[in-house]
Scaffold this motif. Structure first.
Motif, mmCIF file in Angstrom:
data_model
loop_
_atom_site.group_PDB
_atom_site.id
_atom_site.type_symbol
_atom_site.label_atom_id
_atom_site.label_comp_id
_atom_site.label_asym_id
_atom_site.label_seq_id
_atom_site.Cartn_x
_atom_site.Cartn_y
_atom_site.Cartn_z
ATOM 1 N N TYR A 66 7.581 -7.146 -6.394
ATOM 2 C CA TYR A 66 6.973 -8.466 -6.385
ATOM 3 C C TYR A 66 5.710 -8.546 -7.233
ATOM 4 O O TYR A 66 4.909 -9.463 -7.096
ATOM 5 N N GLY A 67 5.549 -7.586 -8.148
ATOM 6 C CA GLY A 67 4.498 -7.696 -9.146
ATOM 7 C C GLY A 67 3.097 -7.467 -8.630
ATOM 8 O O GLY A 67 2.129 -7.876 -9.268
ATOM 9 N N ILE A 68 2.949 -6.780 -7.497
ATOM 10 C CA ILE A 68 1.631 -6.492 -6.930
ATOM 11 C C ILE A 68 1.091 -5.172 -7.481
ATOM 12 O O ILE A 68 -0.068 -5.074 -7.880
ATOM 13 N N GLY A 69 1.945 -4.167 -7.492
ATOM 14 C CA GLY A 69 1.529 -2.837 -7.922
ATOM 15 C C GLY A 69 2.314 -2.342 -9.124
ATOM 16 O O GLY A 69 3.428 -2.808 -9.406
ATOM 17 N N GLU A 70 1.715 -1.390 -9.832
ATOM 18 C CA GLU A 70 2.345 -0.747 -10.991
ATOM 19 C C GLU A 70 2.103 0.757 -10.889
ATOM 20 O O GLU A 70 1.167 1.203 -10.232
ATOM 21 N N THR A 71 2.938 1.520 -11.557
ATOM 22 C CA THR A 71 2.854 2.971 -11.506
ATOM 23 C C THR A 71 2.390 3.542 -12.848
ATOM 24 O O THR A 71 2.370 2.834 -13.859
ATOM 25 N N LEU A 72 2.059 4.807 -12.861
ATOM 26 C CA LEU A 72 1.642 5.449 -14.104
ATOM 27 C C LEU A 72 2.783 5.476 -15.109
ATOM 28 O O LEU A 72 2.583 5.297 -16.315
ATOM 29 N N ILE A 73 3.996 5.683 -14.588
ATOM 30 C CA ILE A 73 5.207 5.798 -15.406
ATOM 31 C C ILE A 73 6.162 4.696 -14.993
ATOM 32 O O ILE A 73 6.227 4.323 -13.830
#
Length: 516
Positions: A66-73
């Motif tokens: 839902y576009g709240i968090g993102e990861t390093l990869i």
């Protein structure tokens, strides 16, 4: 804190957005904001997504979807590793990885994302999420500006793959976890949540990847497929995830968009090895594997929106699910296996017995994946032909029931088998002796030994061969029966743009998601 003040200020707005979700507006809320309502059958506690805190169970899936968090990869649709919050990385030695982080990212709380913040996040993650701690095996983390160094307790060739798992969403730990809401780096900010009901998002005006096109998004939990179908047709929701395949013909016209992609999401059953379970008998497990008509299930009940499963993973060069040997649908053969093991129908009621015990299979499943109950009914019909009585428990309380090994014999579920692009994930979650979801208590010294090799092997070709060998072990033990892989589909009104399916089943809400 700034984040807590933001939450308080937007709470009333978030609640009103849920009320407005039933109004049927395809483009904007009554106050002129550009809004979208998405109906989702899977955002619920039954799927271990009670909130959007990635450190809590499997809630990271909601955080990243839902576009709240993102990861390093992140992963491409070919499941190749790509930079995201990390711009580059280096495997310094078999125990050490060095990452360079983006220098233009701030959390939705207003805090800059630097190596110190990422270090704090990952340390909190492994302290609170058993699966992440087991996967990552982090010994120490060093932070210096935008440079992050991770040292592992043992060689970890799949570390990059694991860092792209939804639990790896980078969040501002200092912003807190009130209501299960977190401050991430993504295009949207969670403002209100009610487990098993709704999630309200507002756009992140300071998103590093550009200004999101929508002002507000509401995720509505709708676990019933017919209700979701009706809601999309009426305009109560403008997009849908987890729609029942039987409803697809209603949306195959120019009023709707359907985005579909083949994935490693699999319907499969795990066997219960508890001594009191009938599945503790190898012959029963083998007969179940031979007694499920996968081809018919895919063709008729999935309406062709998938393909029969052979091994743990789909066919193809990456995982080789077509290179392993699994049982074929063979009712006569299954009958012979049971008879040879002493399971016979002595009283003529059609159900076999052995030592006075009826061959009754307690089949546990859940309704939020719309076709799982249909799989249960299909198995019930064909297994009856070989003398098994299948008792179906289709319940949203599946996570509690599965903890009681006396309450089930087969647990049928849906799972993305390779969500990190690497085969090790599945085995350490479901099949090894210390796997986090090995509720059936399957034990194989051979499998554990192969996993020990896989966990330390950096060579891709050798990793692929080990994955093949490990698949064959669980298939030979009939510890699991793999029924079908799914084509993942997302449906939206024609004026909804960039609502796109991905092979990893993440990245549903992006800054480009729009309503025209």
């Amino acid at each position: 804190m700034k984040w807590k003040k933001l939450l308080a200020a937007t709470l009333a707005l978030g609640i009103s957005a849920v009320v407005m979700a039933g109004c049927g507006s395809d483009k904007a809320a009554s106050n002129g904001e550009k809004a979208l309502v998405i109906g989702d059958t899977t955002f619920n506690s039954s799927n271990e997504e009670p909130d959007v805190n990635p450190h809590n169970a499997y809630a990271g899936w909601a955080c990243i979807r839902y576009g709240i968090g993102e990861t390093l990869i992140k992963y491409s649709d070919k499941m190749e590793l790509q930079p995201w919050l990390a711009t580059k990385w280096e495997n310094v030695d078999e125990f050490t990885w060095k990452f360079t982080l983006r220098d233009d990212v701030t959390f939705s709380s207003g805090r800059k994302m630097d190596a110190a913040a990422v270090k704090q996040c990952l340390e909190h993650l492994i302290a609170n999420n058993k699966r992440a701690a087991q996967d990552l095996k982090i010994a120490a983390i060093e932070a210096n500006g935008q440079e992050l160094i991770i040292k592992t307790t043992e060689p970890r060739p799949a570390l990059l793959n694991y860092l792209g798992d939804p639990y790896g969403c980078i969040i501002d730990v200092d912003a807190g976890f009130e209501q299960g809401i977190v401050a991430g780096t993504g295009p949207y900010i969670a403002t209100d949540i009610k487990t098993d009901d709704h999630l309200v998002l507002k756009k992140n005006e300071h998103y590093w990847g550009g200004t999101p096109k929508l002002d507000k998004i509401t995720i509505r939990t709708i676990t019933d497929g017919n209700t979701l179908s009706s809601a999309l047709q009426s305009g109560e929701v403008q997009a849908a995830y987890g729609m029942a395949y039987e409803s697809y013909p209603l949306f195959k016209n120019d009023k709707y968009n359907i985005s579909q992609i083949s994935t490693s999401r699999c319907f499969f059953g795990k066997m219960n090895f508890d001594p009191d379970s009938v599945c503790a008998d190898p012959a029963v497990r083998q007969a179940i594997a031979m007694g499920i008509d996968k081809e018919n299930f895919v063709a008729k009940l999935l309406d062709g929106n998938g393909f029969p499963a052979n091994g743990v993973f789909p066919a193809g060069p990456a995982f080789g699910g077509d290179k392993v040997k699994a049982e074929k649908f063979d009712l006569d053969g299954a009958k012979k296996v049971l008879e040879a093991a002493g399971w016979v129908d002595t009283d003529g009621d059609g159900i076999r017995e052995k030592n006075g015990k009826k061959l009754v299979i307690k089949w546990l499943t859940y309704p939020s994946r719309q076709e799982l109950p249909l799989l249960a009914e299909s198995a019930q019909a064909t297994l009856k032909e070989i003398g098994m009585q299948v008792e179906i428990n289709n319940t949203a309380d599946n996570n509690q029931v599965v903890k009681d090994t006396k309450a089930w014999d087969v647990y049928a579920m849906a799972n993305v088998q390779a969500p990190t692009g690497d085969p090790e994930y599945w085995f350490t979650v479901f099949a090894t002796s210390n796997a986090t979801k090995n509720q059936g208590k399957y034990r194989s010294a051979r499998l554990d030994a192969l996993e020990n090799q896989l966990s330390r092997e950096f060579d891709p070709a050798k990793r692929a061969q080990l994955a093949l060998d490990m698949q064959q072990v669980v298939l030979d033990d009939h510890a699991f029966v793999f029924c079908s892989f799914l084509k993942m589909s997302m449906i939206s009104k024609a004026n909804v743009k960039n609502y796109t399916s991905h092979a990893c089943d993440y990245y549903q809400v992006t800054a480009d998601l729009d309503v025209e």
